[in-house]
Design a protein around this motif. Sequence first.
Motif, PDB file in Angstrom:
ATOM      1  N   GLY A   1      55.676  49.339  29.101  1.00 14.57           N
ATOM      2  CA  GLY A   1      54.343  49.654  29.610  1.00 14.57           C
ATOM      3  C   GLY A   1      53.311  49.722  28.495  1.00 14.57           C
ATOM      4  N   GLU A   2      53.712  50.322  27.372  1.00 12.84           N
ATOM      5  CA  GLU A   2      52.785  50.428  26.234  1.00 12.84           C
ATOM      6  C   GLU A   2      52.415  49.057  25.695  1.00 12.84           C
TER       7      GLU A   2
ATOM      8  N   THR B   1      51.728  40.069  33.544  1.00 13.05           N
ATOM      9  CA  THR B   1      51.440  41.350  32.910  1.00 13.05           C
ATOM     10  C   THR B   1      52.039  42.504  33.700  1.00 13.05           C
ATOM     11  N   ASP B   2      52.281  42.281  34.981  1.00  9.20           N
ATOM     12  CA  ASP B   2      52.798  43.372  35.821  1.00  9.20           C
ATOM     13  C   ASP B   2      54.316  43.526  35.719  1.00  9.20           C
ATOM     14  N   SER B   3      54.990  42.531  35.103  1.00 10.10           N
ATOM     15  CA  SER B   3      56.446  42.641  35.100  1.00 10.10           C
ATOM     16  C   SER B   3      56.891  43.834  34.256  1.00 10.10           C
ATOM     17  N   GLY B   4      57.821  44.571  34.794  1.00 11.94           N
ATOM     18  CA  GLY B   4      58.370  45.721  34.085  1.00 11.94           C
ATOM     19  C   GLY B   4      57.468  46.945  34.044  1.00 11.94           C
ATOM     20  N   LEU B   5      56.430  46.962  34.846  1.00 10.17           N
ATOM     21  CA  LEU B   5      55.543  48.127  34.829  1.00 10.17           C
ATOM     22  C   LEU B   5      55.835  49.042  36.016  1.00 10.17           C
ATOM     23  N   ASP B   6      55.828  50.346  35.748  1.00 10.06           N
ATOM     24  CA  ASP B   6      55.925  51.263  36.876  1.00 10.06           C
ATOM     25  C   ASP B   6      54.524  51.375  37.490  1.00 10.06           C
ATOM     26  N   ILE B   7      54.447  52.077  38.584  1.00 10.25           N
ATOM     27  CA  ILE B   7      53.213  52.048  39.382  1.00 10.25           C
ATOM     28  C   ILE B   7      52.015  52.651  38.623  1.00 10.25           C
ATOM     29  N   ASP B   8      52.294  53.664  37.770  1.00 12.47           N
ATOM     30  CA  ASP B   8      51.191  54.276  37.008  1.00 12.47           C
ATOM     31  C   ASP B   8      50.665  53.319  35.946  1.00 12.47           C
TER      32      ASP B   8
ATOM     33  N   ILE C   1      46.954  51.574  35.426  1.00  9.01           N
ATOM     34  CA  ILE C   1      46.169  51.642  34.188  1.00  9.01           C
ATOM     35  C   ILE C   1      45.778  50.239  33.716  1.00  9.01           C
ATOM     36  N   VAL C   2      46.773  49.346  33.729  1.00  4.87           N
ATOM     37  CA  VAL C   2      46.519  47.969  33.288  1.00  4.87           C
ATOM     38  C   VAL C   2      45.465  47.311  34.186  1.00  4.87           C
ATOM     39  N   ALA C   3      45.636  47.481  35.491  1.00  9.41           N
ATOM     40  CA  ALA C   3      44.704  46.863  36.427  1.00  9.41           C
ATOM     41  C   ALA C   3      43.296  47.432  36.279  1.00  9.41           C
ATOM     42  N   ASN C   4      43.209  48.734  36.075  1.00 13.47           N
ATOM     43  CA  ASN C   4      41.893  49.343  35.872  1.00 13.47           C
ATOM     44  C   ASN C   4      41.216  48.770  34.634  1.00 13.47           C
ATOM     45  N   GLY C   5      42.037  48.566  33.601  1.00 10.33           N
ATOM     46  CA  GLY C   5      41.507  47.964  32.373  1.00 10.33           C
ATOM     47  C   GLY C   5      40.937  46.588  32.652  1.00 10.33           C
ATOM     48  N   VAL C   6      41.698  45.795  33.363  1.00  6.12           N
ATOM     49  CA  VAL C   6      41.244  44.433  33.685  1.00  6.12           C
ATOM     50  C   VAL C   6      39.971  44.484  34.530  1.00  6.12           C
ATOM     51  N   ASN C   7      39.990  45.330  35.529  1.00  6.41           N
ATOM     52  CA  ASN C   7      38.820  45.406  36.412  1.00  6.41           C
ATOM     53  C   ASN C   7      37.562  45.834  35.664  1.00  6.41           C
ATOM     54  N   ALA C   8      37.747  46.717  34.698  1.00  3.78           N
ATOM     55  CA  ALA C   8      36.592  47.161  33.911  1.00  3.78           C
ATOM     56  C   ALA C   8      36.009  46.012  33.110  1.00  3.78           C
TER      57      ALA C   8
ATOM     58  N   VAL D   1      45.412  35.066  36.581  1.00  8.46           N
ATOM     59  CA  VAL D   1      46.428  36.106  36.674  1.00  8.46           C
ATOM     60  C   VAL D   1      47.711  35.491  37.213  1.00  8.46           C
ATOM     61  N   ILE D   2      48.709  35.405  36.342  1.00  5.22           N
ATOM     62  CA  ILE D   2      49.983  34.832  36.758  1.00  5.22           C
ATOM     63  C   ILE D   2      50.905  35.973  37.169  1.00  5.22           C
ATOM     64  N   THR D   3      51.424  35.896  38.367  1.00  6.45           N
ATOM     65  CA  THR D   3      52.284  36.990  38.824  1.00  6.45           C
ATOM     66  C   THR D   3      53.291  36.519  39.869  1.00  6.45           C
ATOM     67  N   HIS D   4      54.352  37.271  39.969  1.00  5.09           N
ATOM     68  CA  HIS D   4      55.353  37.035  40.995  1.00  5.09           C
ATOM     69  C   HIS D   4      55.048  37.820  42.261  1.00  5.09           C
ATOM     70  N   TYR D   5      54.301  38.906  42.060  1.00  5.62           N
ATOM     71  CA  TYR D   5      54.207  39.870  43.153  1.00  5.62           C
ATOM     72  C   TYR D   5      52.795  40.075  43.649  1.00  5.62           C
ATOM     73  N   GLN D   6      52.692  40.209  44.901  1.00  5.94           N
ATOM     74  CA  GLN D   6      51.441  40.483  45.568  1.00  5.94           C
ATOM     75  C   GLN D   6      50.865  41.824  45.117  1.00  5.94           C
ATOM     76  N   ARG D   7      51.793  42.733  44.781  1.00 10.53           N
ATOM     77  CA  ARG D   7      51.434  44.112  44.446  1.00 10.53           C
ATOM     78  C   ARG D   7      50.272  44.205  43.453  1.00 10.53           C
ATOM     79  N   LEU D   8      50.353  43.398  42.360  1.00  4.19           N
ATOM     80  CA  LEU D   8      49.302  43.430  41.333  1.00  4.19           C
ATOM     81  C   LEU D   8      47.937  43.084  41.930  1.00  4.19           C
ATOM     82  N   LEU D   9      47.978  42.192  42.937  1.00  4.68           N
ATOM     83  CA  LEU D   9      46.721  41.706  43.505  1.00  4.68           C
ATOM     84  C   LEU D   9      46.054  42.721  44.434  1.00  4.68           C
ATOM     85  N   ASP D  10      46.791  43.784  44.733  1.00  9.20           N
ATOM     86  CA  ASP D  10      46.146  44.905  45.435  1.00  9.20           C
ATOM     87  C   ASP D  10      45.180  45.615  44.500  1.00  9.20           C
ATOM     88  N   TYR D  11      45.517  45.560  43.222  1.00  9.24           N
ATOM     89  CA  TYR D  11      44.684  46.248  42.226  1.00  9.24           C
ATOM     90  C   TYR D  11      43.652  45.317  41.609  1.00  9.24           C
TER      91      TYR D  11
END
Lengths: 254, 481
Positions: A149-150, A172-179, A183-190, A200-210
């Motif tokens: 995560g760090e 970027t979301d791989s291996g990250l817990d929900i917190d 944090i990562v998504a908030n950083g990107v959104n800012a 944004v390359i991702t396997h999961y829809q989850r990241l795209l909620d953020y």
Amino acid sequence: MLTIKDLKASVEEKQILNGLNFEVKPGEVHAIMGPNGSGKSTLASVLAGREEYEVTGGEVMFNGEDLLEMSPEDRARAGVFLAFQYPVEIPGVSNANFLKTAVNEVRKSKGLEVLDSKQFLKIMQEKMKLVEMDKAMTQRSVNEGFSGGEKKRNEIFQMAMLEPSLAILDETDSGLDIDALRIVANGVNALRDGKRSFIVITHYQRLLDYIVPDFVHVLYKGRIVKSGTKDLALELEEKGYDWIKEEVDATLNA
Amino acid sequence: MSDDLKLLDDVANSEYKWGFVSNIESDNAPKGLNEDIVRFISAKKNEPEWLLEYRLKAFRHWQTMTEPVWPNVTYPKVDFQDIIYYSAPKPKVQLDSLDDLDPEIKATFDKLGISLEEQKRLANVAVDAVIDSVSVKTTFREALLEKGIIFSSFSEAVHEHPELIKKYLGSVVPYTDNFYAALNAAVFSDGSFCYIPKGVRCPMELSTYFRINSAGTGQFERTLIIADEGSYVSYLEGCTAPMRDENQLHAAVVEIVSHAEAQVKYSTVQNWYPGDKNGKGGIFNFVTKRGICLGNKSKISWTQVETGSAVTWKYPSVILKGDNSVGEFYSVAVTNNMQQADTGTKMIHIGKNTSSTIISKGISGGRSHNSYRGLVKINKSADNARNFSQCDSLLLGDQCGAHTFPYLEVSNKSAMVEHEATTSKVGEDQIFYCNQRGISTEDAVGLIVNGYCKEVFNQLPMEFAVEAQKLLAISLEGSVG
């Protein structure tokens, strides 16, 4: 801003990208999804200029310049940033020192004055808040001993410092817990300011909620085979990739 | 730390920039070596009879010895009759002030960035400047003398403090020690002498700067540092030479005596001319450096950054005689192109509860060879001795070699000896990561290598650490293909 035409690329003589077309305009957020081995990370590596990836055809224009002709450092200086899927450790080099070197190289290439330590520190303190990073992390060696995560947070922190015009986030979301994900998504959104673009390359829809994308593309067999909006990602989550694979394979075999 | 970038920038595309030749007239001995030459040198220096005798004994002993062949280096045999053993800048007048110094010599040191002008100094450093065979200027002598600290050229010390020289010369490195130590004892020309009295903490860094200038000469300096009980001194040594096609021999001896509860910190940035890309020219650096912790709780710490010389053969060592004494060796050795280095240390534990630390970082690029050779010897008497050794090698290409020869001789069961070693390559991944952040490959290598050497650089005095980082970057130019 970024125009990819008929891009073909191979790694170790294996063709991975098979004529990829894709356009990103300023301020847009594009999500790229797709099954394993479809070429997502290859695309990121080719755009960043990793040597092992050989471009065998097509073109990539970035702000009117031929991106493929540029060295990796020149691409970075021109504003292309890759958040690595597996950030690399550099023992003995502090995060702060590493970033100061990078930031000043980018500034120099733009004809800007290099920052002295004091100016740099000030900017760094502001940006650290974006990813809830504590001061100790800036003094630690680059990624050394960082948790998964760090490391990802550090990538976003570097992105904030370098202020690229195009940021590519490779899983970027791989291996990250929900917190950490939040944090990562908030950083990107800012950092979304209407001008900066994201892939944004991702396997999961989850990241795209953020990180809500403007467009979602499906990469399969080295091509973009389907494009849509955020709804496409939801559909994929529900139905998987098989229906797309079948569609594509049917066309290919026809 | 934050200066890394600037430093790397400074040095981009620069070559061996110390390679100039100064037009200084010199007074040379005839080529070759025999008893007459030894007498000639001694007479030039107006030496007392006992010192001439010492030299002659050493010379006669040297004649019975053969060159060592065990180091992991290959080089053309040195023709000892084809070397000038004494070369002094002319005219040699007694210097009363800096104004008396030959302007060419002054310009040489200015060019090297070493200010002999005390009033203009930025750093708190006293300098002894040695060109070829003689010391041309020692700064801050008077200020140091107020504290009882003696800092002068070796030749002057022979006249002014013969009792100290007689007592300590050869007490740590006897002329019988090895081939080059014997040669040095016979023909040593000049060098620095330093004595720190009881309980005095030397208020500034003492530094010697060695410069080989004349062609065809060898440099054989002799340094003697004595730290009396409870004293402290930090000593720096730097060296450069012009670029010449022929090899030049440098065979120095450094002796350090640290009495009870005294501490000596000796730092070297060795930057002799390394030869060209194809291995033509360069200095043969065959040096014996050793310190002895004589008393209880004394400490000697060697830090070296070795970037120069065509061939290096050097093992700064500590004899831990006093109980509870401490020896340290921190080393960064860089070889590039055709350079060869065989360097390391010896820690000889004799006293009880003695401890030693060895941190060695070897970096090889081009077609160079870099060997670490170290001995940790725990004598029977050394109860509870401790040693920690860490020897890391970093390869910058696929045509260079890194070798490690650690020797351990433990004769006391209570000893605790730890040895760690790693070999790594600067990763393509690391370089690409830096590239992707806008850092060029050359700068990336500098950054990565500096990070790798951090533990050692942290031991250097600030000014020297900056210098060392710069040097490292220059030495590594073109090392990654």
